[in-house]
Design an enzyme around this catalytic site. Structure first.
Site, PDB file in Angstrom:
ATOM      1  N   HIS A   1       0.805  -1.223   0.000  1.00 20.81           N
ATOM      2  CA  HIS A   1       0.000   0.000   0.000  1.00 20.81           C
ATOM      3  C   HIS A   1       0.837   1.271   0.000  1.00 20.81           C
ATOM      4  CE1 HIS A   1      -2.229  -3.228   2.182  1.00 20.81           C
ATOM      5  NE2 HIS A   1      -3.149  -2.882   1.318  1.00 20.81           N
TER       6      HIS A   1
ATOM      7  N   CYS B   1       3.464  -1.174  -4.306  1.00 20.99           N
ATOM      8  CA  CYS B   1       3.092  -1.470  -5.685  1.00 20.99           C
ATOM      9  C   CYS B   1       3.613  -0.357  -6.599  1.00 20.99           C
ATOM     10  CB  CYS B   1       1.581  -1.575  -5.816  1.00 20.99           C
ATOM     11  SG  CYS B   1       1.021  -1.762  -7.530  1.00 20.99           S
TER      12      CYS B   1
ATOM     13  N   HIS C   1      -7.626   4.651   4.592  1.00 21.93           N
ATOM     14  CA  HIS C   1      -7.047   3.503   3.885  1.00 21.93           C
ATOM     15  C   HIS C   1      -5.525   3.670   3.865  1.00 21.93           C
ATOM     16  CE1 HIS C   1      -5.908   0.809   0.588  1.00 21.93           C
ATOM     17  NE2 HIS C   1      -7.077   0.204   0.773  1.00 21.93           N
TER      18      HIS C   1
ATOM     19  N   GLU D   1      -3.231   3.076   1.773  1.00 19.50           N
ATOM     20  CA  GLU D   1      -2.675   3.696   0.572  1.00 19.50           C
ATOM     21  C   GLU D   1      -2.887   5.204   0.588  1.00 19.50           C
ATOM     22  OE1 GLU D   1      -3.502   4.086  -4.167  1.00 19.50           O
ATOM     23  OE2 GLU D   1      -3.936   2.126  -3.276  1.00 19.50           O
TER      24      GLU D   1
ATOM     25  N   CYS E   1      -5.257   1.969 -12.166  1.00 21.73           N
ATOM     26  CA  CYS E   1      -4.787   0.600 -11.944  1.00 21.73           C
ATOM     27  C   CYS E   1      -5.545  -0.378 -12.842  1.00 21.73           C
ATOM     28  CB  CYS E   1      -4.975   0.213 -10.483  1.00 21.73           C
ATOM     29  SG  CYS E   1      -4.649  -1.520 -10.142  1.00 21.73           S
TER      30      CYS E   1
ATOM     31  N   SER F   1     -10.541  -5.235   2.624  1.00 21.38           N
ATOM     32  CA  SER F   1     -10.003  -5.032   1.278  1.00 21.38           C
ATOM     33  C   SER F   1     -10.938  -4.127   0.488  1.00 21.38           C
ATOM     34  CB  SER F   1      -9.854  -6.382   0.565  1.00 21.38           C
ATOM     35  OG  SER F   1      -9.670  -6.195  -0.825  1.00 21.38           O
TER      36      SER F   1
END
EC number: 1.17.7.4
Length: 323
Positions: free
Chosen positions: A78, A100, A128, A130, A198, A226
């Protein structure tokens, strides 16, 4: 359940390239340097994956203070804030960064927009990991926007030079209305090309939409924390198909299936195929099934591992050499 129930598997489903890379980084680090390897935050949002890595010697922590001196440290897929990177460097921790590459790309986009003097909006979910990492990577204020209403509430002039970036686990479809609201609200707005979204998020959402046209019930294999797995379940529900998020076969409720002739299964980007198999086995225990895979987009993307893990004689930091 009636005999001969059909199971249709979405394609693509499950692991994306960023998740494969992150897990492989932890596994290779354990092989090269031996346990324990410390991982800041869950490497990906899946309990099965986390527990499997724990069994091999990974130790998951939420704060770098929990990492002993000189211990090999992995940052999760993340991403992390700049302050976390700086803290690790100040302590001399040998770090393997499993962020990522598509998340890193978002970080770099944000930095570029801010360097051009634009006010930056991040479209994402508050809290979150990320989003926390991205907001902590950009050198300057970042305005988090979660809805069209948030855009309307922005106290900025319409000619303010603006830019936006998006959380990678949101698809083009998820962000379309918010981006349109930003475009209506501001005359000088820049943002990434939709091709920068993405690929895995978009592909999995497209495949579940295709699946929803052919099935009576959708089972989404994934974790409750998730983001992308929850969104897959929401999409099924939005188009009128009863949809359920389950971690594995043990959570399957036969009542969901009593009037179903065809069951669709997909999986979030952090859910391994072994859990899809577990759900299929659970369905088989209820009655006979036939399994087929929908045609869908093939994903052949691979991301490089850190050089330290691919060289035969890895270049180690002094801290790693002491181990």
């Amino acid at each position: 359940m009636k005999s001969g129930m059909k199971i249709l598997l979405a394609q693509p489903r499950g692991f994306c390239a960023g998740v494969v890379r992150a897990i492989e980084i932890v596994e290779r680090a354990l092989e090269k340097y031996g346990p324990p390897v410390y991982v800041r935050h869950e490497i990906v949002h899946n309990k099965y994956v986390v527990e499997s890595l724990k069994a091999k010697g990974a130790v998951f922590v939420e704060d770098l203070h929990e990492v002993p001196a000189n211990a090999i440290t992995v940052f999760s897929a993340h991403g992390v804030a700049k302050s976390v990177e700086e803290e690790a460097a100040a302590r001399g921790l040998p770090v393997l960064n499993a962020t990522c590459p598509l998340v890193t790309k978002v970080h770099n986009q944000g930095k570029r927009y801010v360097s051009k003097g634009r006010k930056l909006v991040l479209i994402g979910h508050e809290g979150h990991p990320e989003v926390v990492g991205t907001m902590g990577q950009v050198p300057g204020p970042v305005i988090l926007v979660q809805s069209v209403e948030d855009v309307a509430a922005l106290d900025l002039p319409s000619d303010e030079p603006m830019a936006y970036i998006t959380q990678t686990t949101l698809s083009v479809d998820d962000t379309r209305d918010i981006i349109a609201a930003l475009e209506d609200r501001f005359s000088d707005l820049e943002g990434p090309d939709t091709r920068d979204i993405c690929y895995a998020t978009q592909n999995r959402q497209s495949s579940v939409r295709d699946l929803s046209k052919l099935v009576d019930v959708i089972l989404v294999v994934g974790a409750t924390n998730s983001s992308n797995s929850n969104r897959l379940r929401e999409i099924g529900t939005e188009v009128g198909v009863p949809s359920y998020l389950i971690a594995d076969g043990s959570q399957l409720n036969p009542e969901w299936l009593k009037d179903a002739k065809t069951v669709g299964i997909t999986a979030g980007a952090s859910a391994p195929e072994v859990l899809v198999d577990d759900v299929i086995d659970a369905l088989r225990r209820i009655g006979p099934v036939t399994v087929s895979v929908l045609p869908g987009r093939e994903e052949n993307i691979e991301f490089r591992l850190p050089a330290e893990l691919t060289q035969r004689q890895p270049r180690l930091s002094p801290a790693m050499q002491e181990r």
